[in-house]
Design an enzyme around this catalytic site. Sequence first.
Site, PDB file in Angstrom:
ATOM      1  N   HIS A 134       0.832  -1.205   0.000  1.00  0.00           N
ATOM      2  CA  HIS A 134       0.000   0.000   0.000  1.00  0.00           C
ATOM      3  C   HIS A 134       0.869   1.259   0.000  1.00  0.00           C
ATOM      4  CE1 HIS A 134      -3.195  -2.804   1.185  1.00  0.00           C
ATOM      5  NE2 HIS A 134      -4.039  -1.866   0.801  1.00  0.00           N
ATOM      6  N   LYS A 138      -0.732   5.020   4.532  1.00  0.00           N
ATOM      7  CA  LYS A 138      -1.706   4.125   5.178  1.00  0.00           C
ATOM      8  C   LYS A 138      -1.307   3.932   6.636  1.00  0.00           C
ATOM      9  CE  LYS A 138      -3.953  -0.409   4.695  1.00  0.00           C
ATOM     10  NZ  LYS A 138      -5.314   0.122   4.857  1.00  0.00           N
TER      11      LYS A 138
HETATM   12  N1  LIG Z   1     -12.709  -0.572   2.404  1.00  0.00           N
HETATM   13  C1  LIG Z   1     -12.007  -0.189   1.339  1.00  0.00           C
HETATM   14  O1  LIG Z   1     -12.260  -0.617   0.187  1.00  0.00           O
HETATM   15  C2  LIG Z   1     -10.887   0.790   1.531  1.00  0.00           C
HETATM   16  C3  LIG Z   1     -10.141   1.255   0.449  1.00  0.00           C
HETATM   17  C4  LIG Z   1      -9.149   2.203   0.669  1.00  0.00           C
HETATM   18  C5  LIG Z   1      -8.938   2.676   1.954  1.00  0.00           C
HETATM   19  N2  LIG Z   1      -9.669   2.190   2.995  1.00  0.00           N
HETATM   20  C6  LIG Z   1      -9.534   2.690   4.367  1.00  0.00           C
HETATM   21  O2  LIG Z   1     -10.229   3.932   4.430  1.00  0.00           O
HETATM   22  C7  LIG Z   1      -9.681   4.713   5.508  1.00  0.00           C
HETATM   23  C8  LIG Z   1      -9.384   6.110   4.999  1.00  0.00           C
HETATM   24  O3  LIG Z   1      -8.310   6.054   4.064  1.00  0.00           O
HETATM   25  P1  LIG Z   1      -7.761   7.365   3.363  1.00  0.00           P
HETATM   26  O4  LIG Z   1      -6.600   6.938   2.551  1.00  0.00           O
HETATM   27  O5  LIG Z   1      -8.875   8.128   2.754  1.00  0.00           O
HETATM   28  O6  LIG Z   1      -7.229   8.178   4.665  1.00  0.00           O
HETATM   29  P2  LIG Z   1      -7.007   9.751   4.794  1.00  0.00           P
HETATM   30  O7  LIG Z   1      -6.021   9.924   5.904  1.00  0.00           O
HETATM   31  O8  LIG Z   1      -6.706  10.362   3.465  1.00  0.00           O
HETATM   32  O9  LIG Z   1      -8.451  10.322   5.249  1.00  0.00           O
HETATM   33  C9  LIG Z   1      -8.998  10.142   6.531  1.00  0.00           C
HETATM   34  C10 LIG Z   1      -9.837  11.387   6.813  1.00  0.00           C
HETATM   35  O10 LIG Z   1     -10.611  11.158   8.008  1.00  0.00           O
HETATM   36  C11 LIG Z   1     -10.696  12.391   8.682  1.00  0.00           C
HETATM   37  N3  LIG Z   1     -11.150  12.171  10.050  1.00  0.00           N
HETATM   38  C12 LIG Z   1     -10.418  11.842  11.153  1.00  0.00           C
HETATM   39  N4  LIG Z   1     -11.227  11.732  12.232  1.00  0.00           N
HETATM   40  C13 LIG Z   1     -12.494  12.004  11.813  1.00  0.00           C
HETATM   41  C14 LIG Z   1     -13.769  12.062  12.457  1.00  0.00           C
HETATM   42  N5  LIG Z   1     -13.884  11.807  13.781  1.00  0.00           N
HETATM   43  N6  LIG Z   1     -14.868  12.376  11.724  1.00  0.00           N
HETATM   44  C15 LIG Z   1     -14.752  12.643  10.405  1.00  0.00           C
HETATM   45  N7  LIG Z   1     -13.562  12.598   9.719  1.00  0.00           N
HETATM   46  C16 LIG Z   1     -12.460  12.277  10.432  1.00  0.00           C
HETATM   47  C17 LIG Z   1      -9.307  12.983   8.549  1.00  0.00           C
HETATM   48  O11 LIG Z   1      -9.292  14.393   8.808  1.00  0.00           O
HETATM   49  C18 LIG Z   1      -8.992  12.648   7.078  1.00  0.00           C
HETATM   50  O12 LIG Z   1      -9.415  13.702   6.210  1.00  0.00           O
HETATM   51  C19 LIG Z   1      -8.464   3.917   6.006  1.00  0.00           C
HETATM   52  O13 LIG Z   1      -8.835   3.174   7.153  1.00  0.00           O
HETATM   53  C20 LIG Z   1      -8.140   2.990   4.846  1.00  0.00           C
HETATM   54  O14 LIG Z   1      -7.485   1.801   5.250  1.00  0.00           O
HETATM   55  C21 LIG Z   1     -10.642   1.266   2.804  1.00  0.00           C
END
Ligand SMILES: NC(=O)c1ccc[n+]([C@@H]2O[C@H](COP(=O)([O-])OP(=O)(O)OC[C@H]3O[C@@H](n4cnc5c(N)ncnc54)[C@H](O)[C@@H]3O)[C@@H](O)[C@H]2O)c1
Length: 225
Positions: A134, A138
């Site tokens: 990844h 991450k």
């Molecule tokens: N299920 C899937 O298919 C899949 C795919 C890709 C990523 N993910 C997961 O999705 C998650 C997010 O990944 P990302 O790359 O977008 O991360 P990222 O760090 O770019 O975004 C996370 C966002 O959440 C915000 N945040 C933090 N606390 C919060 C709260 N209490 N309320 C609202 N927003 C809040 C942060 O400010 C940030 O903007 C990770 O856990 C990643 O592993 C899942």
Amino acid sequence: MSSSLIRVAVAGAAGRMGATVCEAVEGAEDMELVARADPALSMSLEDALSSAPNVLVDFTIPSTALANARHAVAAGVHVVIGTTGFDVAELEDLRGAKANVFVAPNFAIGAVLMMRFAVEAARHMAGAEIIELHHDRKVDAPSGTAARTAALMRDAGGREVPIHSVRLPGLVAHQEVILGDVGQTLTIRHDSVDRVSFMPGVLLAVRRVSALAESPMVGLEHLLD
Ligand SMILES: NC(=O)c1ccc[n+]([C@@H]2O[C@H](COP(=O)([O-])OP(=O)(O)OC[C@H]3O[C@@H](n4cnc5c(N)ncnc54)[C@H](O)[C@@H]3O)[C@@H](O)[C@H]2O)c1
């Protein structure tokens, strides 16, 4: 007309995944984006829930996804969780609640198929290991996809499946399952090269979460067949 649209709020809306989900929801004819919750956008979850969404989509951080889900369900809002790195067993107390919860460690159809094929192969080959790769921002390791693949393969094949995690700039989300047996190996690989790969699965879950056969429900495979 507008009353038939699914009202969607996105938590983590300023993040890589959340921003992509907002675009996908805005592009879906049967949905309306009503709130973008994110500390980076100065919008709290409470504010987002006050715009009366039908569904909250959560792509935030492991330490907040559970609390977000509990808040939403208490407000009668269905939840679709993509955030990884938290214990989904902790959602069990939401069974029978007044709103549903759907969780998928991976919303890409190709990744779901990779898991299915890996489980089938684990029944027949002597050993297996997983390499998940990844992007370097991450926060959790191993990935939720790798952890779920290993658990499903262990249940099918009766053996632990070790996971190796690689974090490098330039990567998005990739996984290789390598199985070995006498004189042969089998490699099953999936690559998400763009976050749009997750969007059809996310939109499918948004459409289906209000009518799940059970809740919480874990895994996109339950919505495909
Ligand atoms: N299920 C899937 O298919 C899949 C795919 C890709 C990523 N993910 C997961 O999705 C998650 C997010 O990944 P990302 O790359 O977008 O991360 P990222 O760090 O770019 O975004 C996370 C966002 O959440 C915000 N945040 C933090 N606390 C919060 C709260 N209490 N309320 C609202 N927003 C809040 C942060 O400010 C940030 O903007 C990770 O856990 C990643 O592993 C899942």
